[in-house]
Design an enzyme around this catalytic site. Structure first.
Site, mmCIF file in Angstrom:
data_model
loop_
_atom_site.group_PDB
_atom_site.id
_atom_site.type_symbol
_atom_site.label_atom_id
_atom_site.label_comp_id
_atom_site.label_asym_id
_atom_site.label_seq_id
_atom_site.Cartn_x
_atom_site.Cartn_y
_atom_site.Cartn_z
ATOM 1 N N LYS A 118 32.137 34.232 27.243
ATOM 2 C CA LYS A 118 30.912 35.017 27.042
ATOM 3 C C LYS A 118 30.033 34.443 25.939
ATOM 4 C CE LYS A 118 32.015 39.376 29.138
ATOM 5 N NZ LYS A 118 32.274 40.793 29.006
ATOM 6 N N LYS A 211 35.225 34.145 39.489
ATOM 7 C CA LYS A 211 35.441 35.594 39.570
ATOM 8 C C LYS A 211 34.161 36.320 40.004
ATOM 9 C CE LYS A 211 35.535 37.953 35.777
ATOM 10 N NZ LYS A 211 35.780 38.537 34.462
ATOM 11 N N LYS A 214 29.506 40.830 37.218
ATOM 12 C CA LYS A 214 28.194 41.461 37.057
ATOM 13 C C LYS A 214 27.172 40.464 36.570
ATOM 14 C CE LYS A 214 30.346 45.738 35.435
ATOM 15 N NZ LYS A 214 30.821 46.460 34.271
HETATM 16 P P1 TYM Z 1 34.899 45.530 32.786
HETATM 17 O O1 TYM Z 1 33.915 46.619 32.584
HETATM 18 O O2 TYM Z 1 34.450 44.114 32.742
HETATM 19 O O3 TYM Z 1 35.616 45.729 34.167
HETATM 20 C C1 TYM Z 1 36.179 46.983 34.543
HETATM 21 C C2 TYM Z 1 37.480 46.766 35.301
HETATM 22 O O4 TYM Z 1 37.218 45.968 36.470
HETATM 23 C C3 TYM Z 1 38.111 44.867 36.506
HETATM 24 N N1 TYM Z 1 37.433 43.724 37.132
HETATM 25 C C4 TYM Z 1 37.916 43.065 38.185
HETATM 26 N N2 TYM Z 1 39.042 43.226 38.903
HETATM 27 C C5 TYM Z 1 39.241 42.375 39.934
HETATM 28 N N3 TYM Z 1 38.366 41.383 40.282
HETATM 29 C C6 TYM Z 1 37.230 41.189 39.584
HETATM 30 N N4 TYM Z 1 36.366 40.233 39.935
HETATM 31 C C7 TYM Z 1 36.962 42.042 38.473
HETATM 32 N N5 TYM Z 1 35.935 42.145 37.581
HETATM 33 C C8 TYM Z 1 36.253 43.182 36.771
HETATM 34 C C9 TYM Z 1 38.449 44.602 35.056
HETATM 35 O O5 TYM Z 1 39.666 43.891 34.937
HETATM 36 C C10 TYM Z 1 38.530 46.002 34.492
HETATM 37 O O6 TYM Z 1 39.811 46.560 34.717
HETATM 38 N N6 TYM Z 1 37.380 45.199 28.510
HETATM 39 C C11 TYM Z 1 37.262 45.987 29.697
HETATM 40 C C12 TYM Z 1 36.899 47.412 29.441
HETATM 41 C C13 TYM Z 1 37.794 48.123 28.476
HETATM 42 C C14 TYM Z 1 39.120 48.539 28.722
HETATM 43 C C15 TYM Z 1 39.533 49.197 27.521
HETATM 44 C C16 TYM Z 1 39.975 48.411 29.802
HETATM 45 C C17 TYM Z 1 37.464 48.510 27.220
HETATM 46 N N7 TYM Z 1 38.497 49.149 26.654
HETATM 47 C C18 TYM Z 1 40.795 49.716 27.406
HETATM 48 C C19 TYM Z 1 41.250 48.947 29.661
HETATM 49 C C20 TYM Z 1 41.651 49.589 28.483
HETATM 50 C C21 TYM Z 1 36.158 45.373 30.545
HETATM 51 O O7 TYM Z 1 35.306 44.702 30.075
HETATM 52 O O8 TYM Z 1 36.153 45.735 31.815
#
Ligand code: TYM
Length: 350
Positions: A118, A211, A214
């Site tokens: 990032k 991957k 967004k």
């Molecule tokens: P975020 O918002 O990027 O994504 C949310 C969830 O979607 C999953 N994900 C995917 N799974 C499969 N294939 C993909 N291409 C894909 N893109 C995204 C992510 O693995 C996630 O589960 N850091 C986290 C948010 C967060 C969090 C937490 C998660 C903040 N605090 C505590 C768990 C526990 C994030 O950026 O997810």
């Protein structure tokens, strides 16, 4: 005595939710509510770690926070039974993150691949928050002493860091922990990632080695939860494939990332394994498989998009859900913060 099992997970309110978020995370959130007490958080504090151009500013942040909440509910999460709220409403997230900042080590954070991706080449210009992001994530989970965390594959490293932080806190404050709600000498559980199903890493529709994300410049690389039926059909039909027919066995998907991805999406959406999907479509051309995939995507996703639209039209209702969830989250969080402060030696107000 083992910790009471509790599920926590979070989703960032930045940009459109896509099929990767849905299959990698939200589908599992919905399933887990049958067996666990769950806390699902819209992580608005994480959302502001990148530039304003990425998160879009105050109005956009509030809009996206409500939209992610709507996606949770439209997908089947019951906000009366489970806790659904936005992170910034519970100050314990920031407070515990500070304590964890003093537990976590620079060397641990320096290894985080998501920060490197990032921040890109211009690391000097990345926010301190982006660097510290995984520490806040550990605080999110451990504030509720959650034991299980459903996430996509990309969050695995962050989960490992959460475990390291929990362990170091338990060790560093071992003496103080005894007598403060310690569980076999542990104050924090070591949270387990739940990375399950055939679509833990959904890939871009334009490039099976990248991957689905967004932040990809091409909207054709992803299916958004809010896409209408025509858009979904167009994106699936345009999805990159290779010239071979689909293999008969799962082994034949190796070294064919695009085929593997589309079969994985089909499997996840239909609740079957990749092997079962190939039993129906193996040996056939992509064109007929894609027609079936379009139909499946539209059948599964259109009702969610419709319900999201209905929900976001009433922001007052969504805000009430978030406020109610935050009150319930705060009750748990306050207890952890009280104990954590005592363990560290912070004097609390009477
Ligand atoms: P975020 O918002 O990027 O994504 C949310 C969830 O979607 C999953 N994900 C995917 N799974 C499969 N294939 C993909 N291409 C894909 N893109 C995204 C992510 O693995 C996630 O589960 N850091 C986290 C948010 C967060 C969090 C937490 C998660 C903040 N605090 C505590 C768990 C526990 C994030 O950026 O997810």
């Amino acid at each position: 005595m083992p910790f009471v099992e509790r599920v926590f997970s979070g989703v960032q309110p930045t940009g459109n939710l896509h099929l990767g978020n849905y299959l990698g995370a939200i589908v599992n959130f919905v399933k887990l509510q049958e067996t666990h007490n769950c806390i699902y958080c819209v992580v608005d504090m994480h959302a502001i770690t990148q530039g304003l151009d990425v998160w879009g500013g105050p109005a956009e942040l509030a809009r996206n926070t409500r939209e992610v909440t709507a996606a949770f509910i439209a997908s089947g999460i019951d906000p009366n039974k489970q806790i659904v709220f936005n992170q910034s409403q519970v100050s314990g997230h920031a407070e515990l993150a500070w304590i964890f900042n003093c537990v976590a080590r620079m060397g641990w954070l320096n290894r985080m691949t998501q920060f490197k991706e990032k921040a890109g080449k211009d690391r000097e210009n990345a926010s301190v928050g982006l660097y510290d992001y995984p520490v806040l994530m550990a605080a999110d989970i451990l504030l509720y002493r959650a034991t299980h965390v459903p996430v996509g594959e990309d969050q695995k490293q962050h989960l490992e860091l959460s475990r390291d932080i929990a362990q170091k806190f338990n060790n560093d404050f071992g003496d103080s922990i005894r007598g403060h709600g310690a569980n076999d000498g542990l104050f924090f559980p070591l949270p387990e990632p739940l990375i399950t199903g055939p679509a833990t890493r959904v890939m871009s529709l334009r490039d099976g080695t990248k991957k689905m994300s967004k932040s990809d410049a091409s909207d054709n690389s992803r299916i958004n939860l809010t896409d209408d039926a025509d858009t979904i059909a167009q994106k699936v039909r345009k999805a990159k494939t290779d010239p071979e027919p689909l293999p008969i066995e799962e082994k034949g998907l190796e070294a064919r990332p695009e085929a593997d991805n589309l079969v994985g999406i089909f499997a996840a959406l239909s609740g079957r394994s990749k092997a079962e999907v190939l039993r129906d479509f193996g040996g056939g051309q992509f064109s007929s498989f894609k027609n079936a995939l379009v139909e499946l995507c539209v059948t599964k996703l259109s009702p969610i998009a419709g319900e999201m639209k209905r929900l976001v039209a009433d922001p007052g209702h969504i805000d009430a859900i978030l406020n109610g969830g935050a009150d319930r989250a705060r009750a748990i969080a306050d207890e952890t913060m009280k104990l954590s402060k005592d363990i560290v030696g912070f004097i609390r107000p009477r």
